[in-house]
Scaffold this motif. Structure first.
Motif, PDB file in Angstrom:
ATOM      1  N   MET A  15       0.819  -1.195   0.000  1.00  0.00           N
ATOM      2  CA  MET A  15       0.000   0.000   0.000  1.00  0.00           C
ATOM      3  C   MET A  15       0.865   1.262   0.000  1.00  0.00           C
ATOM      4  O   MET A  15       0.524   2.224  -0.660  1.00  0.00           O
ATOM      5  CB  MET A  15      -0.924  -0.040   1.227  1.00  0.00           C
ATOM      6  CG  MET A  15      -1.931   1.041   1.217  1.00  0.00           C
ATOM      7  SD  MET A  15      -3.037   0.839  -0.178  1.00  0.00           S
ATOM      8  CE  MET A  15      -4.292   1.941   0.211  1.00  0.00           C
ATOM      9  N   LYS A  16       1.978   1.223   0.779  1.00  0.00           N
ATOM     10  CA  LYS A  16       2.866   2.389   0.822  1.00  0.00           C
ATOM     11  C   LYS A  16       3.425   2.688  -0.560  1.00  0.00           C
ATOM     12  O   LYS A  16       3.514   3.850  -0.963  1.00  0.00           O
ATOM     13  CB  LYS A  16       4.004   2.165   1.810  1.00  0.00           C
ATOM     14  CG  LYS A  16       3.597   2.164   3.245  1.00  0.00           C
ATOM     15  CD  LYS A  16       4.794   2.065   4.153  1.00  0.00           C
ATOM     16  CE  LYS A  16       5.368   0.674   4.065  1.00  0.00           C
ATOM     17  NZ  LYS A  16       6.404   0.418   5.056  1.00  0.00           N
ATOM     18  N   LEU A  74       0.731   4.341  -2.772  1.00  0.00           N
ATOM     19  CA  LEU A  74       0.552   5.739  -2.379  1.00  0.00           C
ATOM     20  C   LEU A  74       1.740   6.596  -2.814  1.00  0.00           C
ATOM     21  O   LEU A  74       1.563   7.732  -3.262  1.00  0.00           O
ATOM     22  CB  LEU A  74       0.354   5.847  -0.869  1.00  0.00           C
ATOM     23  CG  LEU A  74      -1.025   5.495  -0.343  1.00  0.00           C
ATOM     24  CD1 LEU A  74      -1.016   5.463   1.171  1.00  0.00           C
ATOM     25  CD2 LEU A  74      -2.059   6.474  -0.848  1.00  0.00           C
ATOM     26  N   ASN A  75       2.949   6.054  -2.685  1.00  0.00           N
ATOM     27  CA  ASN A  75       4.131   6.810  -3.085  1.00  0.00           C
ATOM     28  C   ASN A  75       4.158   7.063  -4.591  1.00  0.00           C
ATOM     29  O   ASN A  75       4.549   8.147  -5.033  1.00  0.00           O
ATOM     30  CB  ASN A  75       5.404   6.087  -2.646  1.00  0.00           C
ATOM     31  CG  ASN A  75       5.750   6.369  -1.213  1.00  0.00           C
ATOM     32  OD1 ASN A  75       5.579   7.471  -0.729  1.00  0.00           O
ATOM     33  ND2 ASN A  75       6.225   5.356  -0.510  1.00  0.00           N
ATOM     34  N   TRP A  86       1.555   9.682  -5.272  1.00  0.00           N
ATOM     35  CA  TRP A  86       2.092  10.933  -4.746  1.00  0.00           C
ATOM     36  C   TRP A  86       3.150  11.510  -5.688  1.00  0.00           C
ATOM     37  O   TRP A  86       3.154  12.703  -5.961  1.00  0.00           O
ATOM     38  CB  TRP A  86       2.686  10.698  -3.366  1.00  0.00           C
ATOM     39  CG  TRP A  86       3.441  11.863  -2.825  1.00  0.00           C
ATOM     40  CD1 TRP A  86       4.777  12.096  -2.925  1.00  0.00           C
ATOM     41  CD2 TRP A  86       2.906  12.986  -2.131  1.00  0.00           C
ATOM     42  NE1 TRP A  86       5.104  13.277  -2.322  1.00  0.00           N
ATOM     43  CE2 TRP A  86       3.964  13.839  -1.826  1.00  0.00           C
ATOM     44  CE3 TRP A  86       1.619  13.324  -1.729  1.00  0.00           C
ATOM     45  CZ2 TRP A  86       3.786  15.019  -1.140  1.00  0.00           C
ATOM     46  CZ3 TRP A  86       1.451  14.511  -1.042  1.00  0.00           C
ATOM     47  CH2 TRP A  86       2.516  15.344  -0.761  1.00  0.00           C
ATOM     48  N   PHE A 133       5.659   8.245   2.015  1.00  0.00           N
ATOM     49  CA  PHE A 133       4.909   7.231   2.753  1.00  0.00           C
ATOM     50  C   PHE A 133       5.845   6.103   3.170  1.00  0.00           C
ATOM     51  O   PHE A 133       6.628   5.599   2.397  1.00  0.00           O
ATOM     52  CB  PHE A 133       3.739   6.712   1.919  1.00  0.00           C
ATOM     53  CG  PHE A 133       2.722   7.777   1.634  1.00  0.00           C
ATOM     54  CD1 PHE A 133       1.834   8.170   2.610  1.00  0.00           C
ATOM     55  CD2 PHE A 133       2.685   8.406   0.406  1.00  0.00           C
ATOM     56  CE1 PHE A 133       0.905   9.170   2.361  1.00  0.00           C
ATOM     57  CE2 PHE A 133       1.766   9.406   0.149  1.00  0.00           C
ATOM     58  CZ  PHE A 133       0.875   9.787   1.133  1.00  0.00           C
ATOM     59  N   LEU A 164      -3.932  12.450  -0.034  1.00  0.00           N
ATOM     60  CA  LEU A 164      -2.656  13.049  -0.432  1.00  0.00           C
ATOM     61  C   LEU A 164      -2.606  14.527  -0.048  1.00  0.00           C
ATOM     62  O   LEU A 164      -1.547  15.051   0.306  1.00  0.00           O
ATOM     63  CB  LEU A 164      -2.431  12.879  -1.929  1.00  0.00           C
ATOM     64  CG  LEU A 164      -2.376  11.433  -2.423  1.00  0.00           C
ATOM     65  CD1 LEU A 164      -2.264  11.396  -3.938  1.00  0.00           C
ATOM     66  CD2 LEU A 164      -1.244  10.684  -1.782  1.00  0.00           C
TER      67      LEU A 164
END
Length: 132
Positions: free
Chosen positions: A1-2, A5-6, A9, A52, A101
């Motif tokens: 998940m990180k 998200l990264n 982002w 993240f 975000l």
């Protein structure tokens, strides 16, 4: 998940914000006296690029010089970088999917204003310095 998200982002906000920090670092390094600020700016640029899974904690060894340096930093680059975070967060909030975000972007404002005396650590080590 990180990682997901990264990546999101990086595409929506991280690249532009990191570019701003790199530009501030180059300006600070060119002014010779503010080289420590330039180094801090490059360090934060890497954090802003892939935030993240990492967090910012206070350095227990930071002293009065970091406080004085932070006052100078706010005047030299901190305000402009904080404005960059706010202007990047607004479109993220408008695009409903970017709300998490946008929240993360607003959480980066304190470190953009006062970066000295802080340390970037992985989230699993965030409280290791405090014995938790």
């Amino acid at each position: 998940m990180k990682t997901l998200l990264n990546v999101i982002w990086l595409v929506l906000a991280g690249a532009w914000l990191a570019l701003g920090y790199v530009l501030a670092g180059i300006v600070c390094c060119a002014l010779i006296v503010t080289i420590p600020f330039g180094i801090a700016s490059f360090r934060i640029a890497s954090y802003v690029l892939w935030p993240f899974g990492r967090t910012v904690v206070e350095k227990p060894t930071a002293g009065a010089m970091s406080t004085i340096g932070n006052v100078i930093w706010v005047l030299v680059a901190g305000i402009w970088l904080a404005i960059g975070h706010v202007t990047t967060a607004i479109p993220l909030f408008v695009s409903i999917i970017g709300i998490p975000l946008g929240i993360a972007n607003l959480k980066l404002i304190p470190v953009s204003l006062v970066p000295l005396g802080k340390e970037i650590v992985p989230t699993d080590r965030a409280f290791a310095a405090y014995g938790r």
